[in-house]
Design a protein around this motif. Structure first.
Motif, PDB file in Angstrom:
ATOM      1  N   THR A 168       0.895  -1.284   0.162  1.00  9.61           N
ATOM      2  CA  THR A 168      -0.020  -0.111   0.091  1.00  9.61           C
ATOM      3  C   THR A 168       0.818   1.402  -0.018  1.00  9.61           C
ATOM      4  O   THR A 168       0.731   2.157  -0.768  1.00  9.61           O
ATOM      5  N   ARG A 169       1.997   1.244   0.935  1.00 10.24           N
ATOM      6  CA  ARG A 169       2.836   2.442   0.808  1.00 10.24           C
ATOM      7  C   ARG A 169       3.522   2.530  -0.551  1.00 10.24           C
ATOM      8  O   ARG A 169       3.654   3.672  -0.977  1.00 10.24           O
ATOM      9  N   LEU A 170       3.883   1.622  -1.260  1.00 15.37           N
ATOM     10  CA  LEU A 170       4.457   1.593  -2.229  1.00 15.37           C
ATOM     11  C   LEU A 170       3.584   2.247  -3.466  1.00 15.37           C
ATOM     12  O   LEU A 170       3.872   3.217  -4.370  1.00 15.37           O
ATOM     13  N   ALA A 171       2.277   1.647  -3.506  1.00 17.34           N
ATOM     14  CA  ALA A 171       1.263   2.198  -4.357  1.00 17.34           C
ATOM     15  C   ALA A 171       1.132   3.722  -4.199  1.00 17.34           C
ATOM     16  O   ALA A 171       1.066   4.293  -5.099  1.00 17.34           O
ATOM     17  N   ARG A 172       0.783   4.148  -3.063  1.00 11.72           N
ATOM     18  CA  ARG A 172       0.761   5.226  -2.714  1.00 11.72           C
ATOM     19  C   ARG A 172       1.822   6.287  -3.113  1.00 11.72           C
ATOM     20  O   ARG A 172       1.700   7.390  -3.680  1.00 11.72           O
ATOM     21  N   ALA A 195       2.429 -12.677  -4.916  1.00 12.44           N
ATOM     22  CA  ALA A 195       1.589 -11.394  -4.876  1.00 12.44           C
ATOM     23  C   ALA A 195       2.628 -10.070  -5.223  1.00 12.44           C
ATOM     24  O   ALA A 195       2.465  -9.088  -5.998  1.00 12.44           O
ATOM     25  N   ALA A 196       3.748 -10.110  -4.483  1.00  9.72           N
ATOM     26  CA  ALA A 196       4.714  -9.206  -4.650  1.00  9.72           C
ATOM     27  C   ALA A 196       5.466  -8.990  -5.708  1.00  9.72           C
ATOM     28  O   ALA A 196       5.868  -8.154  -6.486  1.00  9.72           O
ATOM     29  N   ALA A 197       5.607 -10.267  -6.127  1.00  9.09           N
ATOM     30  CA  ALA A 197       6.403 -10.397  -7.319  1.00  9.09           C
ATOM     31  C   ALA A 197       5.549  -9.940  -8.684  1.00  9.09           C
ATOM     32  O   ALA A 197       6.026  -9.242  -9.530  1.00  9.09           O
ATOM     33  N   LEU A 203       4.571  -3.033 -11.782  1.00  8.12           N
ATOM     34  CA  LEU A 203       4.989  -1.662 -11.928  1.00  8.12           C
ATOM     35  C   LEU A 203       6.166  -1.561 -12.940  1.00  8.12           C
ATOM     36  O   LEU A 203       6.059  -0.482 -13.464  1.00  8.12           O
ATOM     37  N   ASP A 204       6.632  -2.687 -13.219  1.00  5.55           N
ATOM     38  CA  ASP A 204       7.738  -2.531 -14.312  1.00  5.55           C
ATOM     39  C   ASP A 204       7.163  -2.288 -15.644  1.00  5.55           C
ATOM     40  O   ASP A 204       7.574  -1.414 -16.459  1.00  5.55           O
ATOM     41  N   ALA A 205       5.867  -3.073 -15.934  1.00  5.96           N
ATOM     42  CA  ALA A 205       5.221  -2.765 -17.224  1.00  5.96           C
ATOM     43  C   ALA A 205       4.692  -1.371 -17.149  1.00  5.96           C
ATOM     44  O   ALA A 205       4.613  -0.568 -18.088  1.00  5.96           O
ATOM     45  N   LEU A 206       4.006  -0.796 -16.016  1.00  6.19           N
ATOM     46  CA  LEU A 206       3.469   0.416 -15.786  1.00  6.19           C
ATOM     47  C   LEU A 206       4.315   1.688 -16.364  1.00  6.19           C
ATOM     48  O   LEU A 206       4.335   2.352 -17.098  1.00  6.19           O
ATOM     49  N   GLU A 207       5.772   1.521 -15.584  1.00  8.59           N
ATOM     50  CA  GLU A 207       6.843   2.368 -15.883  1.00  8.59           C
ATOM     51  C   GLU A 207       7.299   2.343 -17.180  1.00  8.59           C
ATOM     52  O   GLU A 207       7.601   3.102 -17.881  1.00  8.59           O
ATOM     53  N   GLY A 208       7.310   0.952 -17.755  1.00  7.34           N
ATOM     54  CA  GLY A 208       7.923   0.872 -19.118  1.00  7.34           C
ATOM     55  C   GLY A 208       6.843   1.447 -20.004  1.00  7.34           C
ATOM     56  O   GLY A 208       7.288   2.153 -20.915  1.00  7.34           O
TER      57      GLY A 208
END
Length: 434
Positions: A168-172, A195-197, A203-208
């Motif tokens: 949650t903190r990372l997503a925020r 789930a974490a992987a 996140l990798d796909a989103l930032e890519g």
């Protein structure tokens, strides 16, 4: 479509575990109570049986009836004896509502006691009191266990769900603009690890995708700016020549008027070619719709050689190779070959040798010009990129090679630049399906 239920996970886990624990405690209490009651009944029956056996032994030993009755009675067990002559000895009957268990037996022995009726009565009130005490102990113990479990679960669940708080903190932080943060699970074989992987992969796909979109937006803006710059030159030439042509006096020389008219035509053709190239690039970006028919590459090479001999008579053109046939769009393959040949002629400044070689899966175009430096052999396929040797009034728009590569890849092949033996440039079209 209903939304996702977002009840507190800590509360759901705690309540679920407490409910399960309560059900288990109730089941255990029922089992313990049932076992205790059954065992108590067996114990009472055993005591009564033992007292009856003792009475039989005492009767055979000719013990006086009063002493026999006194020795048979014990704590919680009362007896009564009816002698053969009708004499009644012992306690009166207990009230009907009392919890009692009775055992009757006929004694055998000497004449004075032979045939006497013995009645033993066990008062179960002591057992009932113990049973009630046990129930209160089970209830108090169960409630205390639930309270202790609830407190322990609140702490344990908070610790167990700490990885979800990290997610949650990372997503925020990502939403707030932070980039590059990852959960990096130590083990990916567990539920939280998977789930974490998956979260990190998302996140990798989103930032890519974000970086690709930013790069694409930058390239689009740069391309639009460069295209506008390229179009401005011929349009300015058309405008200047047209204005000069309109302002010519009636007695202006015919040669000057024809020169201006030729300039208008040349610049308008240049603008038209650039617009056509831009449309081709737009079609490639949208997905080119190609016609798939058998195409003889050797025939295309000879046709292009004839055109080069006509437009650049000082260029020697050689055609060689097998009569290869591939599946493709004849117009687009001709456009690829025309772009490569046109670039070669401009690079050689209209003098040199152009070789068109047909291969088993494509074609190789080689010139004797200055060649392309190694670092630029991939850059020349970017849009609106022209080398210094190709610049000038006779230079191209810098879109021919990107268009040629785009149509080559649309056919399932590819196009790249190589160094030619002895100098010059070599463009290889390969990977076309037969």
């Amino acid at each position: 479509m209903t939304g996702l239920r977002t009840t507190s996970l800590r509360r759901r886990v705690t309540v679920t575990v407490l409910v399960v624990l309560a059900v288990v405690l109730i089941a255990v209490g029922i089992v313990v109570d049932t076992v205790f009651r059954a065992q108590a009944e067996r114990d009472v029956n055993a005591v009564l049986t033992a007292r009856v056996q003792l009475a039989q032994q005492l009767a055979k030993q000719n013990v006086a009836p009063q002493n026999l009755l006194r020795r048979v009675e014990t704590r919680g067990v009362q007896g009564s004896l009816v002698l053969p002559d009708g004499t009644f000895l012992g306690a009166a009957d207990l009230p009907a509502d009392a919890r009692i268990r009775q055992v009757k037996a006929t004694l055998s022995g000497p004449a004075r006691i032979n045939g006497a009726k013995l009645t033993l009565t066990a008062d179960e009130s002591l057992v009932a009191a113990a049973e009630q005490s046990l129930r209160w102990v089970l209830l108090a113990t169960g409630v205390a266990a639930l309270l202790v479990a609830a407190i322990g679960l609140l702490l344990a669940v908070r610790f167990a769900l700490a990885p979800l708080d990290a997610m949650t903190r990372l997503a925020r932080s990502i939403v707030s603009g932070g980039r590059g943060g990852r959960l990096a699970p130590e083990r990916t074989g567990t539920e939280l690890g998977r789930a974490a992987a998956a979260f990190d992969s998302a996140l990798d796909a989103l930032e890519g995708a974000e970086r690709a979109a930013q790069a694409s937006e930058h390239r689009t803006r740069q391309f639009v700016a460069d295209a506008a710059h390229e179009l401005r030159t011929p349009l300015a030439g058309v405008q200047a020549a047209a204005e000069a042509l309109v302002q010519q006096p009636p007695d202006a020389p015919v040669e000057q008027r024809e020169r201006l008219q030729l300039l208008v035509v040349r610049e308008s053709q240049r603008a038209g070619r650039l617009v056509a190239d831009l449309l081709d690039l737009a079609r490639l970006d949208a997905g080119a719709d190609l016609e798939r028919v058998p195409v003889a590459l050797l025939a295309l090479a000879h046709a292009q050689a004839d055109q080069v001999r006509l437009t650049a008579p000082e260029v020697a053109v050689e055609v060689r190779g097998p009569d290869t046939r591939v599946l493709g769009d004849p117009a687009r393959l001709t456009q690829i070959l025309a772009n490569l040949a046109g670039n070669a002629v401009r690079a050689m400044a209209g003098h040199g040798t152009l070789t068109l070689e047909v291969t088993a899966d494509g074609m190789v175009v080689t010139d004797t010009g200055p060649g392309v430096p190694g670092p630029d052999r991939e850059r020349i396929f970017d849009r609106l990129v022209r080398l210094d040797t190709a610049r000038g009034d006779g230079g191209g728009s810098g879109l021919g090679l990107p268009i040629a590569r785009g149509f080559a890849r649309a056919h399932g092949g590819d196009l790249w630049c190589e160094a030619a033996p002895g100098g010059g440039a070599r463009f290889r079209l390969a990977g076309l399906s037969a």
